[in-house]
Design a protein around this motif. Structure first.
Motif, PDB file in Angstrom:
ATOM      1  N   ASN A   1     -17.140   8.040  -4.270  1.00 54.44           N
ATOM      2  CA  ASN A   1     -16.368   7.026  -3.541  1.00 54.44           C
ATOM      3  C   ASN A   1     -15.277   7.682  -2.703  1.00 54.44           C
ATOM      4  O   ASN A   1     -15.001   7.262  -1.577  1.00 54.44           O
ATOM      5  CB  ASN A   1     -15.737   6.035  -4.526  1.00 54.44           C
ATOM      6  CG  ASN A   1     -16.758   5.155  -5.208  1.00 54.44           C
ATOM      7  OD1 ASN A   1     -17.842   4.933  -4.677  1.00 54.44           O
ATOM      8  ND2 ASN A   1     -16.419   4.654  -6.391  1.00 54.44           N
TER       9      ASN A   1
ATOM     10  N   THR B   1       0.833  -1.207   0.000  1.00 55.81           N
ATOM     11  CA  THR B   1       0.000   0.000   0.000  1.00 55.81           C
ATOM     12  C   THR B   1       0.866   1.255   0.000  1.00 55.81           C
ATOM     13  O   THR B   1       0.518   2.259  -0.640  1.00 55.81           O
ATOM     14  CB  THR B   1      -0.937   0.010   1.228  1.00 55.81           C
ATOM     15  OG1 THR B   1      -1.763  -1.162   1.183  1.00 55.81           O
ATOM     16  CG2 THR B   1      -1.838   1.232   1.229  1.00 55.81           C
TER      17      THR B   1
ATOM     18  N   LYS C   1      -6.570   2.658  -3.729  1.00 55.09           N
ATOM     19  CA  LYS C   1      -7.087   2.248  -5.035  1.00 55.09           C
ATOM     20  C   LYS C   1      -8.157   3.235  -5.505  1.00 55.09           C
ATOM     21  O   LYS C   1      -8.185   3.619  -6.690  1.00 55.09           O
ATOM     22  CB  LYS C   1      -7.670   0.836  -4.966  1.00 55.09           C
ATOM     23  CG  LYS C   1      -8.192   0.335  -6.307  1.00 55.09           C
ATOM     24  CD  LYS C   1      -8.689  -1.095  -6.220  1.00 55.09           C
ATOM     25  CE  LYS C   1      -9.223  -1.556  -7.570  1.00 55.09           C
ATOM     26  NZ  LYS C   1      -9.676  -2.966  -7.542  1.00 55.09           N
ATOM     27  N   THR C   2      -9.006   3.662  -4.602  1.00 53.71           N
ATOM     28  CA  THR C   2     -10.043   4.639  -4.930  1.00 53.71           C
ATOM     29  C   THR C   2      -9.420   5.948  -5.405  1.00 53.71           C
ATOM     30  O   THR C   2      -9.858   6.540  -6.398  1.00 53.71           O
ATOM     31  CB  THR C   2     -10.941   4.910  -3.702  1.00 53.71           C
ATOM     32  OG1 THR C   2     -11.525   3.684  -3.266  1.00 53.71           O
ATOM     33  CG2 THR C   2     -12.051   5.898  -4.045  1.00 53.71           C
TER      34      THR C   2
ATOM     35  N   GLY D   1     -10.110  -6.419   2.055  1.00 57.62           N
ATOM     36  CA  GLY D   1     -10.749  -5.531   3.016  1.00 57.62           C
ATOM     37  C   GLY D   1      -9.792  -4.619   3.740  1.00 57.62           C
ATOM     38  O   GLY D   1     -10.217  -3.864   4.632  1.00 57.62           O
TER      39      GLY D   1
ATOM     40  N   ILE E   1      -7.777  -0.067   0.027  1.00 56.89           N
ATOM     41  CA  ILE E   1      -9.034   0.304  -0.637  1.00 56.89           C
ATOM     42  C   ILE E   1      -9.055   1.804  -0.917  1.00 56.89           C
ATOM     43  O   ILE E   1      -9.419   2.255  -2.006  1.00 56.89           O
ATOM     44  CB  ILE E   1     -10.247  -0.100   0.229  1.00 56.89           C
ATOM     45  CG1 ILE E   1     -10.351  -1.629   0.325  1.00 56.89           C
ATOM     46  CG2 ILE E   1     -11.546   0.484  -0.342  1.00 56.89           C
ATOM     47  CD1 ILE E   1     -11.388  -2.120   1.312  1.00 56.89           C
ATOM     48  N   GLU E   2      -8.649   2.589   0.083  1.00 51.97           N
ATOM     49  CA  GLU E   2      -8.622   4.047  -0.070  1.00 51.97           C
ATOM     50  C   GLU E   2      -7.643   4.466  -1.163  1.00 51.97           C
ATOM     51  O   GLU E   2      -7.940   5.349  -1.975  1.00 51.97           O
ATOM     52  CB  GLU E   2      -8.247   4.698   1.262  1.00 51.97           C
ATOM     53  CG  GLU E   2      -9.318   4.541   2.335  1.00 51.97           C
ATOM     54  CD  GLU E   2      -8.957   5.249   3.631  1.00 51.97           C
ATOM     55  OE1 GLU E   2      -7.792   5.694   3.751  1.00 51.97           O
ATOM     56  OE2 GLU E   2      -9.817   5.357   4.510  1.00 51.97           O
TER      57      GLU E   2
ATOM     58  N   LEU F   1      -4.609  -5.904  -1.646  1.00 51.37           N
ATOM     59  CA  LEU F   1      -5.942  -6.450  -1.359  1.00 51.37           C
ATOM     60  C   LEU F   1      -6.008  -7.953  -1.612  1.00 51.37           C
ATOM     61  O   LEU F   1      -6.818  -8.649  -1.004  1.00 51.37           O
ATOM     62  CB  LEU F   1      -6.995  -5.717  -2.195  1.00 51.37           C
ATOM     63  CG  LEU F   1      -7.232  -4.266  -1.771  1.00 51.37           C
ATOM     64  CD1 LEU F   1      -8.074  -3.527  -2.796  1.00 51.37           C
ATOM     65  CD2 LEU F   1      -7.892  -4.199  -0.390  1.00 51.37           C
TER      66      LEU F   1
ATOM     67  N   ASP G   1      -4.138  -3.321  -5.620  1.00 52.44           N
ATOM     68  CA  ASP G   1      -4.786  -4.611  -5.880  1.00 52.44           C
ATOM     69  C   ASP G   1      -3.986  -5.759  -5.267  1.00 52.44           C
ATOM     70  O   ASP G   1      -4.562  -6.708  -4.716  1.00 52.44           O
ATOM     71  CB  ASP G   1      -4.948  -4.840  -7.385  1.00 52.44           C
ATOM     72  CG  ASP G   1      -6.143  -4.101  -7.968  1.00 52.44           C
ATOM     73  OD1 ASP G   1      -7.092  -3.827  -7.209  1.00 52.44           O
ATOM     74  OD2 ASP G   1      -6.133  -3.798  -9.180  1.00 52.44           O
TER      75      ASP G   1
END
Length: 305
Positions: free
Chosen positions: A182, A115, A151-152, A143, A148-149, A138, A135
């Protein structure tokens, strides 16, 4: 297949598979030899010395490499955090580029460090790479919120870039709006994220929201030129919108044109400036200049990669 599974299980972040095995085996051998020494404390323990020395060498070799990679990622994490709150700091950005170049991504396994790689790539404008490492994180830990943040954020940036060079593409506008929604749900807000939200809002015509995000950035970092840039571009769009809605309002039109001309005189224009000016010239019916600044936007975006 079984061998691959075992190697993946044994891998340590920052170490190649054989280096991880060396570390495990070195530790195992060391404790076995120490146990042998204790059992034979009154006997001949010299025979254990070479094995103990060998185990220490194995542990030391892999251990030093592990400490080195952890130190590098510690520095990258600090630089990421600083750039998230000071996106225009050129010196820190150069330091981050230099530190990232020293990392071998193929030996990064932990979701945390993957990350951090995703964050660094995103900050440096390499949004496809940012998405790829998010990715991977993840896949390791489904989760995992920071991944996730990130990637968004990377996908929002990609959508914004696509809209910059395709201002009339309705699907692109829809994608930016979706990604902005998002992005609003991200818990760890920072100036870099706010800047992306401001850029997205600006491009889809939400000038009030764009200025609000830029104002928050300036309240924390008054030297952030990109935030001032967003506010200036938002005013141009608002003046043009007034001129379109009220053709008799020549003041709004001349005011917008004056702002555009001042930006045109700027020697080095950013991608967002070129994109907004292209849209402005389209509103003014000047297709030639619109295409000129779309081409300029493409050039600016390529330089960021």
């Amino acid at each position: 297949m079984l061998l691959n599974i075992n190697l993946n299980f044994l891998t340590i972040d920052g170490l190649k598979p054989f280096e991880s095995i060396l570390l495990y085996f070195g530790c195992f051998l060391f404790f076995i030899m120490i146990a042998g020494v204790l059992i034979n404390i009154r006997g001949d323990i010299k025979k254990f010395v070479p094995f103990i020395a060998f185990s220490i060498i194995m542990i030391g070799y892999s251990g030093i490499k592990k400490i080195s990679i952890d130190t590098k990622f510690g520095k990258i994490e600090v630089e990421n955090r600083m750039l998230m709150n000071d996106p225009s700091n050129i010196q820190i950005k150069q330091d981050l580029e230099n530190d990232i170049s020293k990392i071998n991504p193929s030996v990064v396994y932990s979701s945390k460090n993957l990350t951090q790689l995703a964050k660094a790539k995103t900050i440096l404008g390499q949004y496809d790479e940012g998405t790829k490492y998010a990715d991977k994180a993840l896949q390791k830990e489904p989760g995992y919120v920071p991944a996730i943040e990130m990637k968004t954020l990377a996908q929002t940036s990609l959508a914004i870039n696509f809209l910059m060079i395709n201002p009339d593409n309705q699907q692109a506008i829809s994608d930016v709006n979706k990604n902005l929604n998002n992005l609003k749900r991200i818990s760890s807000r920072n100036n870099y994220t706010r800047l992306k939200v401001a850029e997205g809002n600006l491009l889809v015509g939400k000038t009030t929201e764009a200025k609000e995000n830029a104002a928050v950035i300036l309240s924390e970092n008054p030297k952030e030129d990109k935030a001032n840039e967003i506010i200036q571009l938002a005013k141009i769009k608002e003046d043009l919108q007034k001129a379109i809605e009220s053709p008799a309002d020549t003041f709004a039109r001349s005011k917008a044109i004056k702002h555009i001309e001042s930006i045109e005189k700027t020697a080095s224009k950013s991608a967002i400036q070129s994109a907004v000016i292209a849209k402005a010239f389209q509103s003014l019916g000047n297709e030639r200049k619109k295409n000129k600044y779309i081409d300029s936007t493409k050039i600016q975006l390529r330089r960021l990669k």
